[in-house]
Design a protein around this motif. Structure first.
Motif, PDB file in Angstrom:
ATOM      1  N   GLN A  79     -13.391  -9.077   5.996  1.00  0.00           N
ATOM      2  CA  GLN A  79     -13.551  -8.601   4.623  1.00  0.00           C
ATOM      3  C   GLN A  79     -13.764  -9.694   3.578  1.00  0.00           C
ATOM      4  O   GLN A  79     -14.398  -9.437   2.550  1.00  0.00           O
TER       5      GLN A  79
ATOM      6  N   ASN B 295      -7.049   0.908  -6.180  1.00  0.00           N
ATOM      7  CA  ASN B 295      -7.397  -0.300  -5.430  1.00  0.00           C
ATOM      8  C   ASN B 295      -8.452  -1.119  -6.160  1.00  0.00           C
ATOM      9  O   ASN B 295      -8.373  -2.349  -6.237  1.00  0.00           O
TER      10      ASN B 295
ATOM     11  N   SER C 155      -6.054  -3.314   1.713  1.00  0.00           N
ATOM     12  CA  SER C 155      -6.381  -3.464   0.290  1.00  0.00           C
ATOM     13  C   SER C 155      -5.402  -4.406  -0.405  1.00  0.00           C
ATOM     14  O   SER C 155      -5.800  -5.222  -1.252  1.00  0.00           O
TER      15      SER C 155
ATOM     16  N   VAL D 110      -6.333  -7.976   0.323  1.00  0.00           N
ATOM     17  CA  VAL D 110      -7.483  -8.383  -0.484  1.00  0.00           C
ATOM     18  C   VAL D 110      -7.023  -8.787  -1.875  1.00  0.00           C
ATOM     19  O   VAL D 110      -7.374  -9.859  -2.392  1.00  0.00           O
TER      20      VAL D 110
ATOM     21  N   LEU E 181      -8.096  -4.754  -7.989  1.00  0.00           N
ATOM     22  CA  LEU E 181      -8.998  -5.855  -7.673  1.00  0.00           C
ATOM     23  C   LEU E 181      -9.566  -6.455  -8.960  1.00  0.00           C
ATOM     24  O   LEU E 181      -9.696  -7.682  -9.082  1.00  0.00           O
TER      25      LEU E 181
ATOM     26  N   ALA F  78      -8.115   5.093  -4.148  1.00  0.00           N
ATOM     27  CA  ALA F  78      -9.346   4.292  -4.148  1.00  0.00           C
ATOM     28  C   ALA F  78      -9.604   3.695  -5.522  1.00  0.00           C
ATOM     29  O   ALA F  78      -9.988   2.519  -5.645  1.00  0.00           O
TER      30      ALA F  78
ATOM     31  N   GLU G 215       0.829  -1.214   0.000  1.00  0.00           N
ATOM     32  CA  GLU G 215       0.000   0.000   0.000  1.00  0.00           C
ATOM     33  C   GLU G 215       0.858   1.257   0.000  1.00  0.00           C
ATOM     34  O   GLU G 215       0.581   2.226  -0.722  1.00  0.00           O
TER      35      GLU G 215
ATOM     36  N   HIS H 205     -12.134  -1.478   1.157  1.00  0.00           N
ATOM     37  CA  HIS H 205     -11.114  -1.698   0.131  1.00  0.00           C
ATOM     38  C   HIS H 205     -10.708  -0.398  -0.562  1.00  0.00           C
ATOM     39  O   HIS H 205      -9.632  -0.324  -1.154  1.00  0.00           O
ATOM     40  N   LEU H 206     -11.531   0.613  -0.486  1.00  0.00           N
ATOM     41  CA  LEU H 206     -11.220   1.889  -1.126  1.00  0.00           C
ATOM     42  C   LEU H 206     -10.273   2.729  -0.284  1.00  0.00           C
ATOM     43  O   LEU H 206      -9.733   3.723  -0.774  1.00  0.00           O
ATOM     44  N   THR H 207     -10.074   2.361   0.972  1.00  0.00           N
ATOM     45  CA  THR H 207      -9.178   3.118   1.831  1.00  0.00           C
ATOM     46  C   THR H 207      -7.739   2.660   1.611  1.00  0.00           C
ATOM     47  O   THR H 207      -7.489   1.610   1.020  1.00  0.00           O
ATOM     48  N   THR H 208      -6.795   3.446   2.104  1.00  0.00           N
ATOM     49  CA  THR H 208      -5.389   3.056   2.004  1.00  0.00           C
ATOM     50  C   THR H 208      -4.973   2.134   3.140  1.00  0.00           C
ATOM     51  O   THR H 208      -3.950   1.444   3.028  1.00  0.00           O
TER      52      THR H 208
END
Length: 500
Positions: free
Chosen positions: A339, A95, A155, A158, A99, A92, A69, A148-151
Protein backbone atom coordinates in the motif's frame (compact mmCIF):
# COMPACT_ATOMS: atom_id res chain seq x y z
CA UNK A 1 -5.98 34.01 13.49
CA UNK A 2 -9.42 34.27 11.85
CA UNK A 3 -7.97 33.69 8.41
CA UNK A 4 -6.01 30.69 9.69
CA UNK A 5 -9.13 29.05 11.10
CA UNK A 6 -11.05 29.88 7.94
CA UNK A 7 -8.38 28.23 5.80
CA UNK A 8 -8.28 25.12 7.98
CA UNK A 9 -12.08 24.85 8.01
CA UNK A 10 -12.19 25.25 4.25
CA UNK A 11 -9.58 22.49 3.98
CA UNK A 12 -11.56 20.06 6.12
CA UNK A 13 -14.80 20.82 4.26
CA UNK A 14 -13.03 20.28 0.94
CA UNK A 15 -11.50 17.05 2.24
CA UNK A 16 -14.93 15.85 3.33
CA UNK A 17 -16.32 16.55 -0.14
CA UNK A 18 -13.42 14.74 -1.81
CA UNK A 19 -13.93 11.80 0.56
CA UNK A 20 -17.61 11.53 -0.31
CA UNK A 21 -16.90 11.60 -4.04
CA UNK A 22 -14.17 8.95 -3.72
CA UNK A 23 -16.21 6.68 -1.45
CA UNK A 24 -19.29 6.88 -3.67
CA UNK A 25 -17.22 6.03 -6.75
CA UNK A 26 -15.48 3.05 -5.12
CA UNK A 27 -18.74 1.81 -3.55
CA UNK A 28 -20.42 1.90 -6.97
CA UNK A 29 -17.57 0.05 -8.68
CA UNK A 30 -16.73 -3.66 -8.74
CA UNK A 31 -14.91 -2.99 -5.43
CA UNK A 32 -18.29 -2.64 -3.68
CA UNK A 33 -18.27 -6.20 -2.30
CA UNK A 34 -14.83 -5.56 -0.82
CA UNK A 35 -16.30 -2.63 1.11
CA UNK A 36 -19.55 -4.21 2.27
CA UNK A 37 -19.69 -8.00 1.84
CA UNK A 38 -16.35 -9.74 1.41
CA UNK A 39 -15.67 -12.31 4.13
CA UNK A 40 -12.16 -10.97 4.72
CA UNK A 41 -13.40 -7.40 5.13
CA UNK A 42 -15.78 -7.97 8.04
CA UNK A 43 -13.48 -8.70 10.96
CA UNK A 44 -13.51 -5.16 12.40
CA UNK A 45 -17.30 -4.94 12.21
CA UNK A 46 -17.66 -8.36 13.83
CA UNK A 47 -15.20 -7.51 16.60
CA UNK A 48 -16.84 -4.12 17.21
CA UNK A 49 -20.26 -5.71 17.44
CA UNK A 50 -18.88 -8.28 19.88
CA UNK A 51 -17.47 -5.49 22.06
CA UNK A 52 -20.75 -3.55 22.01
CA UNK A 53 -22.76 -6.68 22.88
CA UNK A 54 -20.82 -7.21 26.11
CA UNK A 55 -20.33 -10.91 25.39
CA UNK A 56 -17.13 -12.70 26.52
CA UNK A 57 -14.20 -11.99 24.20
CA UNK A 58 -11.87 -14.80 23.17
CA UNK A 59 -10.94 -13.79 19.66
CA UNK A 60 -8.56 -15.62 17.36
CA UNK A 61 -6.80 -12.86 15.43
CA UNK A 62 -4.11 -12.77 12.79
CA UNK A 63 -0.86 -10.88 13.35
CA UNK A 64 -2.94 -7.70 12.95
CA UNK A 65 -5.11 -6.77 15.94
CA UNK A 66 -7.00 -3.85 14.29
CA UNK A 67 -7.10 -1.94 17.58
CA UNK A 68 -7.50 1.64 16.25
CA UNK A 69 -9.84 0.46 13.49
CA UNK A 70 -12.05 -1.39 15.96
CA UNK A 71 -12.09 1.54 18.38
CA UNK A 72 -13.16 3.88 15.59
CA UNK A 73 -15.79 1.51 14.21
CA UNK A 74 -17.14 0.82 17.68
CA UNK A 75 -17.40 4.54 18.34
CA UNK A 76 -19.22 5.14 15.08
CA UNK A 77 -21.57 2.24 15.77
CA UNK A 78 -22.36 3.59 19.22
CA UNK A 79 -23.44 7.03 17.99
CA UNK A 80 -24.57 6.66 14.36
CA UNK A 81 -27.93 4.85 13.96
CA UNK A 82 -27.36 3.17 10.60
CA UNK A 83 -27.15 -0.38 9.28
CA UNK A 84 -23.92 -2.37 9.12
CA UNK A 85 -23.40 -1.31 5.50
CA UNK A 86 -24.07 2.27 6.50
CA UNK A 87 -21.33 1.97 9.11
CA UNK A 88 -18.96 0.67 6.44
CA UNK A 89 -19.76 3.71 4.30
CA UNK A 90 -19.25 6.14 7.19
CA UNK A 91 -16.02 4.35 8.10
CA UNK A 92 -14.72 4.83 4.55
CA UNK A 93 -15.33 8.57 4.86
CA UNK A 94 -13.65 8.73 8.26
CA UNK A 95 -10.63 6.84 6.94
CA UNK A 96 -10.18 9.37 4.15
CA UNK A 97 -10.69 12.33 6.46
CA UNK A 98 -8.14 10.91 8.89
CA UNK A 99 -5.72 10.52 6.01
CA UNK A 100 -6.27 14.19 5.15
CA UNK A 101 -5.46 15.11 8.73
CA UNK A 102 -2.23 13.12 8.57
CA UNK A 103 -1.32 14.69 5.22
CA UNK A 104 -2.01 18.15 6.66
CA UNK A 105 0.45 17.30 9.44
CA UNK A 106 3.06 16.39 6.82
CA UNK A 107 2.48 19.67 4.95
CA UNK A 108 3.86 21.66 7.87
CA UNK A 109 2.88 24.92 9.46
CA UNK A 110 1.43 27.86 7.61
CA UNK A 111 4.21 30.30 6.62
CA UNK A 112 4.63 33.18 4.24
CA UNK A 113 4.66 31.92 0.69
CA UNK A 114 3.27 28.51 1.65
CA UNK A 115 -0.21 27.05 1.10
CA UNK A 116 -0.20 23.81 3.11
CA UNK A 117 -4.00 23.54 3.31
CA UNK A 118 -4.56 23.80 -0.44
CA UNK A 119 -1.79 21.33 -1.23
CA UNK A 120 -3.05 18.90 1.43
CA UNK A 121 -6.47 18.89 -0.24
CA UNK A 122 -4.72 18.37 -3.58
CA UNK A 123 -2.78 15.41 -2.17
CA UNK A 124 -5.96 13.81 -0.83
CA UNK A 125 -7.67 14.46 -4.17
CA UNK A 126 -4.79 12.72 -5.94
CA UNK A 127 -5.15 9.74 -3.60
CA UNK A 128 -8.90 9.75 -4.31
CA UNK A 129 -8.20 9.68 -8.04
CA UNK A 130 -5.95 6.66 -7.53
CA UNK A 131 -8.72 4.95 -5.55
CA UNK A 132 -11.21 5.64 -8.33
CA UNK A 133 -8.92 3.92 -10.86
CA UNK A 134 -9.26 0.69 -8.84
CA UNK A 135 -11.82 -1.38 -10.72
CA UNK A 136 -10.96 -4.99 -9.91
CA UNK A 137 -13.36 -7.01 -7.79
CA UNK A 138 -10.46 -9.07 -6.41
CA UNK A 139 -9.05 -8.44 -2.95
CA UNK A 140 -5.69 -9.63 -4.32
CA UNK A 141 -5.42 -7.11 -7.16
CA UNK A 142 -2.82 -4.34 -7.18
CA UNK A 143 -5.64 -1.83 -6.61
CA UNK A 144 -4.14 -0.38 -3.47
CA UNK A 145 -5.60 3.06 -2.78
CA UNK A 146 -9.17 1.78 -2.47
CA UNK A 147 -8.09 -0.64 0.27
CA UNK A 148 -7.84 2.36 2.59
CA UNK A 149 -11.62 2.76 2.43
CA UNK A 150 -12.17 -0.67 3.97
CA UNK A 151 -12.18 -1.38 7.69
CA UNK A 152 -9.80 -4.34 7.42
CA UNK A 153 -6.88 -3.54 5.16
CA UNK A 154 -4.69 -1.57 7.55
CA UNK A 155 -6.22 1.92 7.36
CA UNK A 156 -4.88 2.80 10.80
CA UNK A 157 -1.38 1.72 9.75
CA UNK A 158 -1.60 3.96 6.68
CA UNK A 159 -2.64 6.91 8.84
CA UNK A 160 -0.01 6.12 11.47
CA UNK A 161 2.73 5.97 8.85
CA UNK A 162 1.77 9.30 7.27
CA UNK A 163 1.35 10.93 10.70
CA UNK A 164 4.83 9.71 11.68
CA UNK A 165 6.31 11.39 8.62
CA UNK A 166 4.47 14.56 9.58
CA UNK A 167 5.72 14.57 13.18
CA UNK A 168 9.32 13.98 12.11
CA UNK A 169 9.07 16.63 9.37
CA UNK A 170 7.81 19.24 11.85
CA UNK A 171 10.51 18.31 14.34
CA UNK A 172 13.20 18.73 11.70
CA UNK A 173 11.71 22.03 10.53
CA UNK A 174 11.91 23.38 14.09
CA UNK A 175 15.03 24.80 15.64
CA UNK A 176 14.43 22.71 18.75
CA UNK A 177 12.83 19.29 19.03
CA UNK A 178 10.01 19.81 21.47
CA UNK A 179 8.95 17.25 24.03
CA UNK A 180 5.43 17.02 22.62
CA UNK A 181 6.82 15.95 19.25
CA UNK A 182 8.85 13.17 20.85
CA UNK A 183 5.88 12.01 22.92
CA UNK A 184 3.60 11.90 19.90
CA UNK A 185 6.23 10.15 17.80
CA UNK A 186 6.73 7.45 20.42
CA UNK A 187 2.98 7.07 21.04
CA UNK A 188 2.11 6.71 17.35
CA UNK A 189 4.92 4.18 16.84
CA UNK A 190 3.86 2.19 19.90
CA UNK A 191 0.14 2.02 19.11
CA UNK A 192 0.69 1.39 15.40
CA UNK A 193 3.17 -1.44 16.00
CA UNK A 194 1.03 -2.94 18.75
CA UNK A 195 -1.88 -3.14 16.34
CA UNK A 196 0.09 -4.07 13.22
CA UNK A 197 3.82 -4.93 13.09
CA UNK A 198 3.76 -4.00 9.40
CA UNK A 199 4.18 -0.40 10.62
CA UNK A 200 7.85 -1.19 11.23
CA UNK A 201 8.30 -1.96 7.53
CA UNK A 202 6.16 0.87 6.21
CA UNK A 203 7.35 3.63 8.56
CA UNK A 204 10.14 2.80 11.01
CA UNK A 205 12.73 1.28 8.67
CA UNK A 206 12.39 3.61 5.65
CA UNK A 207 12.02 6.73 7.81
CA UNK A 208 15.07 5.88 9.92
CA UNK A 209 17.06 5.38 6.72
CA UNK A 210 15.84 8.63 5.17
CA UNK A 211 16.40 10.70 8.33
CA UNK A 212 19.88 9.29 8.82
CA UNK A 213 20.70 9.81 5.16
CA UNK A 214 19.46 13.39 5.28
CA UNK A 215 21.64 14.09 8.31
CA UNK A 216 24.67 12.67 6.56
CA UNK A 217 24.00 14.90 3.54
CA UNK A 218 23.44 17.99 5.71
CA UNK A 219 25.78 17.82 8.75
CA UNK A 220 24.50 21.15 10.10
CA UNK A 221 21.10 19.54 10.76
CA UNK A 222 22.35 16.42 12.53
CA UNK A 223 21.52 17.49 16.07
CA UNK A 224 17.86 16.30 16.30
CA UNK A 225 18.43 13.15 14.25
CA UNK A 226 19.73 10.72 16.92
CA UNK A 227 16.91 11.45 19.35
CA UNK A 228 14.24 11.21 16.63
CA UNK A 229 15.52 7.86 15.41
CA UNK A 230 15.91 6.63 19.00
CA UNK A 231 12.33 7.54 19.92
CA UNK A 232 10.99 6.00 16.70
CA UNK A 233 12.85 2.75 17.29
CA UNK A 234 11.96 2.71 20.99
CA UNK A 235 8.28 3.25 20.25
CA UNK A 236 8.31 0.46 17.70
CA UNK A 237 10.09 -1.90 20.09
CA UNK A 238 7.65 -1.01 22.88
CA UNK A 239 4.76 -1.80 20.55
CA UNK A 240 6.20 -5.23 19.83
CA UNK A 241 6.66 -5.89 23.55
CA UNK A 242 3.13 -4.71 24.29
CA UNK A 243 1.84 -7.50 22.03
CA UNK A 244 3.09 -10.16 24.45
CA UNK A 245 0.16 -9.88 26.91
CA UNK A 246 -2.19 -10.24 23.91
CA UNK A 247 -0.50 -13.40 22.65
CA UNK A 248 -3.60 -15.50 23.39
CA UNK A 249 -5.47 -13.55 20.72
CA UNK A 250 -2.68 -13.75 18.12
CA UNK A 251 -2.98 -17.08 16.32
CA UNK A 252 -0.48 -16.15 13.60
CA UNK A 253 2.57 -14.04 14.43
CA UNK A 254 3.32 -13.40 10.75
CA UNK A 255 6.21 -15.84 10.53
CA UNK A 256 4.07 -18.14 8.39
CA UNK A 257 3.95 -15.40 5.74
CA UNK A 258 7.74 -15.23 5.42
CA UNK A 259 9.34 -17.48 2.77
CA UNK A 260 12.66 -15.97 1.62
CA UNK A 261 13.35 -18.99 -0.57
CA UNK A 262 10.31 -18.05 -2.68
CA UNK A 263 11.57 -14.62 -3.73
CA UNK A 264 11.54 -15.62 -7.41
CA UNK A 265 7.90 -16.68 -7.19
CA UNK A 266 7.22 -13.39 -5.44
CA UNK A 267 8.75 -11.42 -8.32
CA UNK A 268 6.60 -13.31 -10.82
CA UNK A 269 3.49 -12.83 -8.65
CA UNK A 270 3.83 -9.08 -8.24
CA UNK A 271 4.86 -8.60 -11.87
CA UNK A 272 1.68 -10.42 -12.87
CA UNK A 273 -0.36 -8.05 -10.73
CA UNK A 274 1.25 -5.07 -12.46
CA UNK A 275 0.42 -6.52 -15.87
CA UNK A 276 -3.12 -7.29 -14.78
CA UNK A 277 -3.67 -3.74 -13.53
CA UNK A 278 -2.31 -2.35 -16.77
CA UNK A 279 -4.91 -4.17 -18.83
CA UNK A 280 -7.54 -1.51 -18.12
CA UNK A 281 -7.31 2.16 -19.06
CA UNK A 282 -8.03 3.41 -15.50
CA UNK A 283 -5.49 0.96 -14.08
CA UNK A 284 -2.84 2.10 -16.55
CA UNK A 285 -3.62 5.73 -15.79
CA UNK A 286 -3.31 5.10 -12.05
CA UNK A 287 0.04 3.35 -12.53
CA UNK A 288 1.37 6.22 -14.65
CA UNK A 289 0.24 8.74 -12.03
CA UNK A 290 2.17 6.88 -9.34
CA UNK A 291 5.28 6.70 -11.54
CA UNK A 292 5.02 10.43 -12.29
CA UNK A 293 4.73 11.27 -8.57
CA UNK A 294 7.73 9.06 -7.78
CA UNK A 295 9.76 10.79 -10.51
CA UNK A 296 8.86 14.21 -9.08
CA UNK A 297 9.78 12.97 -5.60
CA UNK A 298 13.23 11.83 -6.74
CA UNK A 299 13.88 15.18 -8.43
CA UNK A 300 12.83 17.09 -5.34
CA UNK A 301 15.02 14.89 -3.15
CA UNK A 302 18.20 15.66 -5.08
CA UNK A 303 17.31 19.35 -5.45
CA UNK A 304 18.53 21.68 -2.75
CA UNK A 305 15.88 22.70 -0.29
CA UNK A 306 14.81 22.71 3.32
CA UNK A 307 15.55 19.49 5.23
CA UNK A 308 11.87 18.88 6.04
CA UNK A 309 10.84 19.20 2.40
CA UNK A 310 13.60 16.85 1.27
CA UNK A 311 12.63 14.37 4.00
CA UNK A 312 9.03 14.19 2.74
CA UNK A 313 10.14 13.97 -0.89
CA UNK A 314 12.57 11.17 -0.03
CA UNK A 315 9.90 9.19 1.87
CA UNK A 316 7.61 9.52 -1.16
CA UNK A 317 9.84 7.17 -3.14
CA UNK A 318 11.97 5.46 -0.47
CA UNK A 319 9.03 3.94 1.43
CA UNK A 320 7.60 2.23 -1.68
CA UNK A 321 11.09 1.04 -2.65
CA UNK A 322 11.81 -0.45 0.78
CA UNK A 323 8.41 -2.14 0.93
CA UNK A 324 8.63 -3.64 -2.56
CA UNK A 325 12.19 -4.90 -2.05
CA UNK A 326 11.32 -6.22 1.40
CA UNK A 327 8.16 -7.96 0.21
CA UNK A 328 10.05 -9.70 -2.58
CA UNK A 329 13.01 -10.61 -0.35
CA UNK A 330 10.63 -12.21 2.16
CA UNK A 331 8.82 -14.14 -0.56
CA UNK A 332 5.39 -12.66 0.23
CA UNK A 333 2.34 -12.99 -1.99
CA UNK A 334 -0.08 -10.29 -0.84
CA UNK A 335 -0.81 -7.06 -2.67
CA UNK A 336 -2.09 -5.36 0.50
CA UNK A 337 1.46 -5.22 1.86
CA UNK A 338 2.40 -2.81 -0.95
CA UNK A 339 0.00 0.00 0.00
CA UNK A 340 2.85 2.55 0.39
CA UNK A 341 2.93 2.47 -3.42
CA UNK A 342 -0.40 4.31 -3.31
CA UNK A 343 -0.22 6.66 -0.32
CA UNK A 344 3.48 7.55 -0.06
CA UNK A 345 3.97 9.10 -3.55
CA UNK A 346 1.13 11.62 -3.03
CA UNK A 347 3.07 13.09 -0.10
CA UNK A 348 5.44 14.75 -2.55
CA UNK A 349 2.67 17.26 -3.24
CA UNK A 350 3.04 18.61 0.31
CA UNK A 351 6.83 18.40 0.51
CA UNK A 352 7.17 22.08 -0.40
CA UNK A 353 3.60 23.43 -0.62
CA UNK A 354 4.46 26.80 -2.15
CA UNK A 355 1.98 29.43 -3.24
CA UNK A 356 1.69 29.85 -6.98
CA UNK A 357 2.83 33.19 -8.32
CA UNK A 358 -0.59 34.66 -8.97
CA UNK A 359 -2.24 37.69 -7.32
CA UNK A 360 -3.54 37.06 -3.80
CA UNK A 361 -7.08 38.23 -4.63
CA UNK A 362 -7.27 35.82 -7.55
CA UNK A 363 -5.97 32.98 -5.35
CA UNK A 364 -8.62 33.64 -2.73
CA UNK A 365 -11.37 33.75 -5.34
CA UNK A 366 -10.15 30.53 -6.95
CA UNK A 367 -9.94 28.82 -3.55
CA UNK A 368 -13.46 29.89 -2.59
CA UNK A 369 -14.84 28.72 -5.93
CA UNK A 370 -13.04 25.39 -5.58
CA UNK A 371 -14.49 24.81 -2.12
CA UNK A 372 -18.01 25.59 -3.34
CA UNK A 373 -17.67 23.27 -6.35
CA UNK A 374 -16.26 20.45 -4.21
CA UNK A 375 -19.08 20.80 -1.67
CA UNK A 376 -21.65 20.76 -4.47
CA UNK A 377 -20.18 17.66 -6.11
CA UNK A 378 -19.77 16.00 -2.73
CA UNK A 379 -23.37 16.70 -1.81
CA UNK A 380 -24.57 15.27 -5.10
CA UNK A 381 -22.51 12.11 -4.44
CA UNK A 382 -24.16 11.31 -1.12
CA UNK A 383 -27.22 9.59 -2.66
CA UNK A 384 -24.92 7.46 -4.82
CA UNK A 385 -23.04 6.27 -1.75
CA UNK A 386 -26.28 5.63 0.13
CA UNK A 387 -27.69 3.56 -2.75
CA UNK A 388 -24.51 1.45 -2.90
CA UNK A 389 -24.58 0.85 0.85
CA UNK A 390 -28.29 0.02 0.99
CA UNK A 391 -28.39 -2.27 -2.06
CA UNK A 392 -30.88 -5.03 -1.23
CA UNK A 393 -29.50 -8.53 -0.80
CA UNK A 394 -32.49 -10.87 -0.98
CA UNK A 395 -30.39 -14.02 -0.66
CA UNK A 396 -28.65 -12.76 2.49
CA UNK A 397 -31.99 -11.67 3.96
CA UNK A 398 -33.40 -15.15 3.27
CA UNK A 399 -30.59 -16.83 5.23
CA UNK A 400 -30.61 -14.45 8.18
CA UNK A 401 -34.40 -14.57 8.48
CA UNK A 402 -34.41 -18.37 8.47
CA UNK A 403 -31.58 -18.67 11.03
CA UNK A 404 -33.10 -16.03 13.32
CA UNK A 405 -36.47 -17.80 13.19
CA UNK A 406 -35.01 -21.28 13.74
CA UNK A 407 -33.67 -20.45 17.21
CA UNK A 408 -31.00 -23.09 16.55
CA UNK A 409 -27.28 -23.06 15.83
CA UNK A 410 -25.74 -23.94 12.49
CA UNK A 411 -22.38 -23.71 10.80
CA UNK A 412 -20.65 -22.70 7.61
CA UNK A 413 -17.20 -22.26 6.13
CA UNK A 414 -15.18 -19.04 6.33
CA UNK A 415 -15.95 -17.41 2.98
CA UNK A 416 -19.60 -18.46 3.15
CA UNK A 417 -20.64 -17.83 6.72
CA UNK A 418 -19.08 -14.50 7.67
CA UNK A 419 -21.52 -12.19 5.91
CA UNK A 420 -24.68 -13.90 7.24
CA UNK A 421 -23.03 -14.17 10.66
CA UNK A 422 -22.48 -10.41 10.82
CA UNK A 423 -26.11 -9.65 9.96
CA UNK A 424 -27.78 -12.11 12.34
CA UNK A 425 -29.61 -10.94 15.44
CA UNK A 426 -27.27 -13.28 17.37
CA UNK A 427 -24.01 -13.91 15.44
CA UNK A 428 -23.18 -16.95 17.60
CA UNK A 429 -26.03 -18.82 15.84
CA UNK A 430 -23.61 -19.48 12.97
CA UNK A 431 -20.34 -21.21 13.84
CA UNK A 432 -17.30 -21.03 11.57
CA UNK A 433 -16.02 -24.50 10.63
CA UNK A 434 -13.99 -26.29 7.98
CA UNK A 435 -15.39 -28.92 5.58
CA UNK A 436 -15.06 -31.61 8.27
CA UNK A 437 -16.94 -29.57 10.90
CA UNK A 438 -13.81 -28.82 12.88
CA UNK A 439 -13.91 -25.38 14.49
CA UNK A 440 -12.05 -22.91 12.28
CA UNK A 441 -10.61 -20.45 14.79
CA UNK A 442 -9.56 -17.64 12.47
CA UNK A 443 -10.75 -14.04 12.90
CA UNK A 444 -13.64 -15.19 15.05
CA UNK A 445 -14.72 -15.32 18.69
CA UNK A 446 -13.77 -18.75 19.97
CA UNK A 447 -16.66 -18.72 22.45
CA UNK A 448 -18.84 -19.67 19.45
CA UNK A 449 -17.44 -23.21 19.62
CA UNK A 450 -18.77 -23.77 23.13
CA UNK A 451 -22.09 -24.90 21.62
CA UNK A 452 -20.45 -28.25 20.76
CA UNK A 453 -22.87 -29.25 17.99
CA UNK A 454 -24.97 -27.80 15.18
CA UNK A 455 -28.13 -28.87 13.37
CA UNK A 456 -27.87 -27.12 9.97
CA UNK A 457 -25.22 -26.03 7.50
CA UNK A 458 -25.08 -23.00 5.20
CA UNK A 459 -23.26 -23.32 1.89
CA UNK A 460 -22.70 -21.45 -1.36
CA UNK A 461 -20.42 -21.62 -4.41
CA UNK A 462 -17.34 -20.94 -2.25
CA UNK A 463 -18.02 -23.89 0.07
CA UNK A 464 -15.65 -26.85 -0.11
CA UNK A 465 -17.69 -30.10 -0.38
CA UNK A 466 -18.62 -31.35 3.08
CA UNK A 467 -16.94 -34.45 4.49
CA UNK A 468 -19.78 -35.81 6.66
CA UNK A 469 -20.59 -39.32 7.90
CA UNK A 470 -22.39 -41.27 5.13
CA UNK A 471 -25.35 -41.92 7.41
CA UNK A 472 -26.07 -38.23 7.87
CA UNK A 473 -28.52 -36.66 5.43
CA UNK A 474 -30.40 -33.35 5.65
CA UNK A 475 -34.11 -33.59 6.39
CA UNK A 476 -34.77 -30.70 4.06
CA UNK A 477 -32.94 -28.22 1.87
CA UNK A 478 -33.83 -24.54 1.89
CA UNK A 479 -33.03 -22.57 -1.26
CA UNK A 480 -31.89 -18.98 -0.60
CA UNK A 481 -30.57 -18.03 -4.01
CA UNK A 482 -26.79 -18.12 -3.90
CA UNK A 483 -27.04 -19.74 -0.46
CA UNK A 484 -28.36 -23.19 0.43
CA UNK A 485 -29.32 -24.28 3.94
CA UNK A 486 -28.98 -27.98 4.74
CA UNK A 487 -31.33 -28.58 7.67
CA UNK A 488 -30.60 -31.76 9.62
CA UNK A 489 -33.48 -31.16 12.02
CA UNK A 490 -33.23 -33.44 15.05
CA UNK A 491 -29.83 -34.83 13.95
CA UNK A 492 -26.99 -33.25 15.89
CA UNK A 493 -23.69 -32.72 14.08
CA UNK A 494 -20.85 -32.61 16.63
CA UNK A 495 -18.09 -30.06 16.11
CA UNK A 496 -14.52 -31.28 15.87
CA UNK A 497 -11.45 -29.74 17.53
CA UNK A 498 -10.47 -26.15 16.80
CA UNK A 499 -7.65 -25.16 14.51
CA UNK A 500 -6.41 -21.92 12.98
Amino acid sequence: MTRTWARELAGWLSAAAVSIVAASAVASSPRTDLLFRDGDSLIVAMLARSVLSGQPLDWAMSSVLFLPETAMFTGIGAVVPVSANGLFAVSALVNLLALYGAIRLVAGRRREGMAPVAWSVAALAMFAVLAMTDLSASRDALDLASLHLTTTYYSATVIGTVATVGIVRRAIDSDDVRVWALLWLGAVALVSTLSNPLYAVWATIPLAIVVAGGAAAAPARRRPVPILITVLLAGTAAGLLARIPLAAWITNTGIDYVHPDQWRESVVYYAGLVVERGQSLPGSAGTLLVLALVAVAIVRTVRRGEPGARLVAAMSWAAPLVVVVGSVALGTHAARYLQPLAFAPVLVLVAAPRVWGIPARLRRSAAALTVVVLLLVGGLSIPRLAVAADRPDVDLACVTAWVDASDRTGAGQFWTVRLPKLHLADPSRLVQVDHQLNGYAWLVNRTDFDVGEVSFLVEDSQTVPWDLPPTVDPERVIDCGRYTILDFGSQALPLGPQHG
